[in-house]
Motif scaffolding. Structure first.
Motif, PDB file in Angstrom:
ATOM      1  N   PRO A  25       0.710  -1.160   0.068  1.00 13.78           N
ATOM      2  CA  PRO A  25      -0.018  -0.026  -0.264  1.00 13.78           C
ATOM      3  C   PRO A  25       0.720   1.339  -0.057  1.00 13.78           C
ATOM      4  O   PRO A  25       1.905   1.343   0.649  1.00 13.78           O
ATOM      5  CB  PRO A  25      -0.879  -0.178   1.299  1.00 13.78           C
ATOM      6  N   LEU A  26       0.458   2.065  -0.700  1.00 19.89           N
ATOM      7  CA  LEU A  26       1.254   3.492  -0.739  1.00 19.89           C
ATOM      8  C   LEU A  26       0.023   4.726  -1.151  1.00 19.89           C
ATOM      9  O   LEU A  26      -0.517   4.375  -2.284  1.00 19.89           O
ATOM     10  CB  LEU A  26       2.362   3.585  -1.720  1.00 19.89           C
ATOM     11  N   GLY A  27      -0.109   5.622  -0.417  1.00 19.80           N
ATOM     12  CA  GLY A  27      -1.096   6.384  -0.564  1.00 19.80           C
ATOM     13  C   GLY A  27      -2.370   6.025  -0.399  1.00 19.80           C
ATOM     14  O   GLY A  27      -2.673   4.990  -0.001  1.00 19.80           O
ATOM     15  N   PRO A  28      -3.472   7.051  -0.623  1.00 16.98           N
ATOM     16  CA  PRO A  28      -5.010   6.358  -0.468  1.00 16.98           C
ATOM     17  C   PRO A  28      -5.305   5.471  -1.720  1.00 16.98           C
ATOM     18  O   PRO A  28      -4.714   5.700  -2.549  1.00 16.98           O
ATOM     19  CB  PRO A  28      -5.505   7.798  -0.478  1.00 16.98           C
ATOM     20  N   GLY A  29      -6.311   4.620  -1.095  1.00 22.14           N
ATOM     21  CA  GLY A  29      -6.869   3.787  -2.126  1.00 22.14           C
ATOM     22  C   GLY A  29      -6.573   2.369  -1.791  1.00 22.14           C
ATOM     23  O   GLY A  29      -5.428   1.914  -1.509  1.00 22.14           O
ATOM     24  N   ALA A  30      -7.669   1.628  -1.919  1.00 17.49           N
ATOM     25  CA  ALA A  30      -7.385   0.145  -1.457  1.00 17.49           C
ATOM     26  C   ALA A  30      -7.459  -0.500  -2.830  1.00 17.49           C
ATOM     27  O   ALA A  30      -8.032  -0.515  -3.931  1.00 17.49           O
ATOM     28  CB  ALA A  30      -8.726  -0.372  -0.697  1.00 17.49           C
ATOM     29  N   SER A  31      -6.571  -1.387  -3.081  1.00 17.04           N
ATOM     30  CA  SER A  31      -6.136  -2.082  -4.185  1.00 17.04           C
ATOM     31  C   SER A  31      -6.844  -3.507  -4.464  1.00 17.04           C
ATOM     32  O   SER A  31      -7.182  -4.375  -3.276  1.00 17.04           O
ATOM     33  CB  SER A  31      -4.645  -2.477  -4.423  1.00 17.04           C
ATOM     34  N   PHE A  32      -7.297  -3.807  -5.701  1.00 19.64           N
ATOM     35  CA  PHE A  32      -7.700  -5.251  -6.016  1.00 19.64           C
ATOM     36  C   PHE A  32      -6.896  -5.684  -7.394  1.00 19.64           C
ATOM     37  O   PHE A  32      -6.703  -5.005  -8.113  1.00 19.64           O
ATOM     38  CB  PHE A  32      -9.024  -5.123  -6.051  1.00 19.64           C
ATOM     39  N   ASP A  33      -7.048  -7.084  -7.354  1.00 21.06           N
ATOM     40  CA  ASP A  33      -6.680  -7.782  -8.507  1.00 21.06           C
ATOM     41  C   ASP A  33      -7.456  -8.799  -9.133  1.00 21.06           C
ATOM     42  O   ASP A  33      -7.324  -9.795  -8.056  1.00 21.06           O
ATOM     43  CB  ASP A  33      -5.167  -8.066  -8.682  1.00 21.06           C
ATOM     44  N   LEU A  34      -8.319  -8.625  -9.933  1.00 21.42           N
ATOM     45  CA  LEU A  34      -9.460  -9.774 -10.224  1.00 21.42           C
ATOM     46  C   LEU A  34      -9.214 -10.687 -11.445  1.00 21.42           C
ATOM     47  O   LEU A  34      -9.087  -9.957 -12.605  1.00 21.42           O
ATOM     48  CB  LEU A  34     -10.789  -8.882 -10.538  1.00 21.42           C
ATOM     49  N   ARG A 110     -11.652   2.718  -9.604  1.00 22.89           N
ATOM     50  CA  ARG A 110     -10.677   3.074 -10.865  1.00 22.89           C
ATOM     51  C   ARG A 110      -9.778   1.980 -11.264  1.00 22.89           C
ATOM     52  O   ARG A 110      -9.246   1.364 -10.102  1.00 22.89           O
ATOM     53  CB  ARG A 110      -9.878   4.329 -10.442  1.00 22.89           C
ATOM     54  N   GLY A 111     -10.136   1.606 -12.285  1.00 24.21           N
ATOM     55  CA  GLY A 111      -9.014   0.199 -12.707  1.00 24.21           C
ATOM     56  C   GLY A 111      -8.861   0.280 -14.272  1.00 24.21           C
ATOM     57  O   GLY A 111      -9.330   1.248 -14.956  1.00 24.21           O
ATOM     58  N   ARG A 112      -8.264  -0.759 -14.666  1.00 24.38           N
ATOM     59  CA  ARG A 112      -7.561  -1.140 -16.132  1.00 24.38           C
ATOM     60  C   ARG A 112      -7.926  -2.561 -16.292  1.00 24.38           C
ATOM     61  O   ARG A 112      -7.449  -3.586 -15.479  1.00 24.38           O
ATOM     62  CB  ARG A 112      -6.528  -0.511 -16.479  1.00 24.38           C
ATOM     63  N   LEU A 113      -8.743  -3.062 -17.457  1.00 30.59           N
ATOM     64  CA  LEU A 113      -9.059  -4.281 -17.765  1.00 30.59           C
ATOM     65  C   LEU A 113      -7.793  -4.779 -18.852  1.00 30.59           C
ATOM     66  O   LEU A 113      -7.463  -4.241 -19.684  1.00 30.59           O
ATOM     67  CB  LEU A 113     -10.156  -4.397 -18.475  1.00 30.59           C
ATOM     68  N   LEU A 114      -7.003  -5.548 -18.179  1.00 34.60           N
ATOM     69  CA  LEU A 114      -5.829  -6.093 -18.897  1.00 34.60           C
ATOM     70  C   LEU A 114      -6.033  -7.637 -19.706  1.00 34.60           C
ATOM     71  O   LEU A 114      -6.682  -8.319 -19.197  1.00 34.60           O
ATOM     72  CB  LEU A 114      -4.768  -6.185 -18.004  1.00 34.60           C
ATOM     73  N   PRO A 115      -5.506  -7.364 -21.147  1.00 37.30           N
ATOM     74  CA  PRO A 115      -5.847  -8.792 -21.744  1.00 37.30           C
ATOM     75  C   PRO A 115      -5.013  -9.664 -21.224  1.00 37.30           C
ATOM     76  O   PRO A 115      -4.110  -9.855 -20.610  1.00 37.30           O
ATOM     77  CB  PRO A 115      -5.278  -8.379 -23.091  1.00 37.30           C
ATOM     78  N   ARG A 123      -7.469  -9.692 -16.750  1.00 32.45           N
ATOM     79  CA  ARG A 123      -7.581  -9.208 -15.371  1.00 32.45           C
ATOM     80  C   ARG A 123      -7.805  -7.984 -15.240  1.00 32.45           C
ATOM     81  O   ARG A 123      -7.418  -7.034 -16.055  1.00 32.45           O
ATOM     82  CB  ARG A 123      -6.148  -9.290 -14.724  1.00 32.45           C
ATOM     83  N   LEU A 124      -8.615  -7.496 -14.306  1.00 37.95           N
ATOM     84  CA  LEU A 124      -9.225  -6.269 -13.781  1.00 37.95           C
ATOM     85  C   LEU A 124      -8.212  -5.541 -12.651  1.00 37.95           C
ATOM     86  O   LEU A 124      -8.368  -6.383 -11.552  1.00 37.95           O
ATOM     87  CB  LEU A 124     -10.627  -6.020 -13.577  1.00 37.95           C
ATOM     88  N   VAL A 125      -7.450  -4.740 -12.885  1.00 38.43           N
ATOM     89  CA  VAL A 125      -6.695  -4.372 -11.549  1.00 38.43           C
ATOM     90  C   VAL A 125      -6.989  -2.936 -11.158  1.00 38.43           C
ATOM     91  O   VAL A 125      -7.181  -1.915 -12.120  1.00 38.43           O
ATOM     92  CB  VAL A 125      -5.212  -4.575 -11.648  1.00 38.43           C
ATOM     93  N   GLY A 126      -6.881  -2.422 -10.217  1.00 36.55           N
ATOM     94  CA  GLY A 126      -7.293  -0.934  -9.872  1.00 36.55           C
ATOM     95  C   GLY A 126      -7.533  -0.713  -8.233  1.00 36.55           C
ATOM     96  O   GLY A 126      -6.905  -1.420  -7.351  1.00 36.55           O
TER      97      GLY A 126
END
Length: 348
Positions: A25-34, A110-115, A123-126
């Motif tokens: 973790p760095l700065g605000p925002g909780a991360s996910f990796d789907l 907020r995230g990005r869908l990666l091929p 995967r959707l990460v953000g």
């Protein structure tokens, strides 16, 4: 300069591309990796805290998080987490969850869908952040609820289009709204409000068919990009757009792709003549409405196609000729005895 949340997103994207472990973790925002194929999601402690879930109570399934989403916002969230490889790109969404205490909380994803590749899934990460402090949401929630209720009873594509117009145009004080189905590489317009031709760009009337119900997507690169990326595009007053779109909203234009079932069912254009300020609540309303409308449009299209097929079958079964009877006129009618498809019946 990038704010901490943007830096965190960029770091997540870079590590995901190189298949590295999620960053600390760095700065605000909780991360996910789907993982899009299995629904397994890796999250950090900050995200679990946002959802009010203890680390020991989370088994790594995205369904656990989706179950906490307020029902009215679920279609918009599902349009993001069920996207496929055809809609690679950025995602941004605001939605509500129901906390264990019974209170609602606004979150921003907020995230990005990666091929995916041969040995890894898409995967959707953000990141997810708390958006409660900048929202009241009561009016927009009521609008989404009314739209959801109207779309639940909309049986045809025309009904869906009219429900969207009723839910968005007057509440947003928009000057015009158009909704179109995407069929191959063409947009088939299902509703224009107002309906008068002079209310719409001249190029629509001169370059498109005389009754102008459709147009190739390639004639509007801005719209084509929004459909390809699968996310709403907001353009302020006097934006540098192609004439076919610039005149729809000289004071502001919202281009909403309508997602459904892993593809784009169509698009909605909303335009203002006077300069329009797009606030965060309005953006969330547009995103939620697009998700609802896309699903309803897909259902209605299937309904229309089904009934056209049934009508064709019934017309085929009707006799080509009727007997000439002295002193009487013979008529034939197909009367179905079953509900649903309305096939199967007797001649009377």
């Amino acid at each position: 300069g990038f704010p901490p949340e943007d830096r965190r997103c960029l770091d997540l994207f870079a590590r995901a591309v190189t298949r590295a472990a999620p960053p600390p973790p760095l700065g605000p925002g909780a991360s996910f990796d789907l993982a899009m194929d299995t629904g397994q999601v890796e999250v950090d402690d900050q995200l679990l805290e946002l959802f009010g879930i203890g680390p020991d109570d989370f088994e790594g399934r995205v369904e656990t998080l989706l179950a906490m989403t307020v029902p009215e916002d679920l279609p918009a969230v599902m349009s993001v987490v069920e996207a496929d490889h055809m809609s690679i790109g950025d995602r941004e969404l605001e939605f509500r969850i129901l906390q264990p205490s019974g209170e609602q909380k606004w979150l921003r994803l907020r995230g990005r869908l990666l091929p995916g590749g041969e040995d890894r899934p898409a995967r959707l990460v953000g990141t997810v952040t708390d958006a409660s402090t900048v929202r009241t949401g009561r009016g927009d929630v009521a609008r989404v609820q009314r739209l959801a209720a109207a779309l639940a009873t909309a049986g045809t594509v025309r009904d869906v289009s009219q429900a969207v117009v009723a839910a968005l145009r007057k509440p947003l004080q928009a000057d015009r709204i158009a909704l179109a189905e995407l069929e191959g590489d063409r947009l088939v317009v299902t509703v224009l409000d107002p309906p008068q031709p002079e209310a719409w760009p001249e190029v629509w009337r001169t370059e498109w068919r005389s009754e102008w119900p459709d147009a190739p997507v390639r004639t509007m690169p801005t719209l084509a990009t929004a459909l390809r990326e699968g996310r709403a595009a907001i353009w302020p007053a006097d934006a540098d757009l192609e004439p076919a779109l610039a005149e729809v909203g000289p004071g502001g234009l919202a281009v909403l792709p309508l997602p459904a079932g892993g593809r784009m069912a169509g698009a909605c254009l909303i335009g203002w003549d006077s300069p329009h300020d797009f606030g965060p609540e309005e953006r969330a309303l547009l995103t939620a409405a697009a998700g609802l409308a896309g699903q309803a449009l897909m259902r209605a299209h299937a309904f229309d196609a089904e009934h056209e097929l049934v009508g064709m079958l019934q017309r085929t079964l009707l006799p080509r000729r009727l007997p000439q009877l002295p002193g009487a006129v013979a008529v034939a009618r197909y009367l179905p005895t079953t509900a649903g498809l309305e096939v199967g019946g007797d001649w009377y």
